[in-house]
Motif scaffolding. Structure first.
Motif, PDB file in Angstrom:
ATOM      1  N   UNK A  24     -26.441 -71.460 -24.606  1.00 13.87           N
ATOM      2  CA  UNK A  24     -25.071 -71.029 -24.356  1.00 13.87           C
ATOM      3  C   UNK A  24     -24.229 -71.260 -25.610  1.00 13.87           C
ATOM      4  N   UNK A  25     -23.437 -70.252 -25.989  1.00 13.69           N
ATOM      5  CA  UNK A  25     -22.473 -70.392 -27.089  1.00 13.69           C
ATOM      6  C   UNK A  25     -21.208 -70.952 -26.451  1.00 13.69           C
ATOM      7  N   UNK A  26     -21.005 -72.266 -26.572  1.00 14.42           N
ATOM      8  CA  UNK A  26     -19.931 -72.907 -25.815  1.00 14.42           C
ATOM      9  C   UNK A  26     -18.550 -72.755 -26.419  1.00 14.42           C
ATOM     10  N   UNK A  27     -18.436 -72.514 -27.691  1.00 12.75           N
ATOM     11  CA  UNK A  27     -17.119 -72.383 -28.287  1.00 12.75           C
ATOM     12  C   UNK A  27     -16.846 -70.930 -28.629  1.00 12.75           C
ATOM     13  N   UNK A  28     -15.812 -70.382 -28.014  1.00 13.48           N
ATOM     14  CA  UNK A  28     -15.378 -69.010 -28.270  1.00 13.48           C
ATOM     15  C   UNK A  28     -13.946 -69.086 -28.780  1.00 13.48           C
ATOM     16  N   UNK A  29     -13.774 -69.173 -30.092  1.00 17.95           N
ATOM     17  CA  UNK A  29     -12.433 -69.380 -30.646  1.00 17.95           C
ATOM     18  C   UNK A  29     -11.957 -70.763 -30.250  1.00 17.95           C
ATOM     19  N   UNK A  30     -10.825 -70.830 -29.560  1.00 12.50           N
ATOM     20  CA  UNK A  30     -10.303 -72.125 -29.111  1.00 12.50           C
ATOM     21  C   UNK A  30     -10.674 -72.409 -27.656  1.00 12.50           C
TER      22      UNK A  30
END
Length: 106
Positions: A24-30
């Motif tokens: 999972x890509x947990x950080x999407x921008x802020x």
């Protein structure tokens, strides 16, 4: 009666709807990707106040999350798709001497 706890949590690895291992890509921008789940306090323990033999079992559902295939490594292309997340627990009636694969220590 089930013993459970509720919480918001982040998932790091799971499987997609096709059974592929994903990261999972947990950080999407802020923003961070989280989901809300009800989880068993004592998975595979007998449920209280239930007639017969029972086990508290974790159940899963699919939610849309941004992820990449694990076998592609860190350079894999992220995408949106449905992945499996723990969602709730339930009491499952089982035979007196039944063996449950989910409850066997690995």
């Amino acid at each position: 009666m089930l013993s459970l706890y509720r919480k918001w949590e982040q998932l790091h690895e799971t499987v997609d709807v096709d059974g592929n291992e994903v990261v999972i890509v947990n950080t999407l921008g802020s923003q961070n990707q989280t989901f809300y789940s009800f989880q068993c306090v004592n998975p595979c323990a007998a449920c209280k106040e239930v007639m017969g033999n029972s086990l508290c079992k974790m159940r899963y559902t699919y939610v849309m999350m941004y992820h990449r295939l694990k076998n592609e490594g860190p350079g894999g292309t992220p995408r949106w798709d449905f992945v499996e997340v723990p969602s709730h627990c339930s009491c499952e009636l089982v035979p007196a001497n039944g063996i449950d694969a989910q409850c066997i220590p690995h």
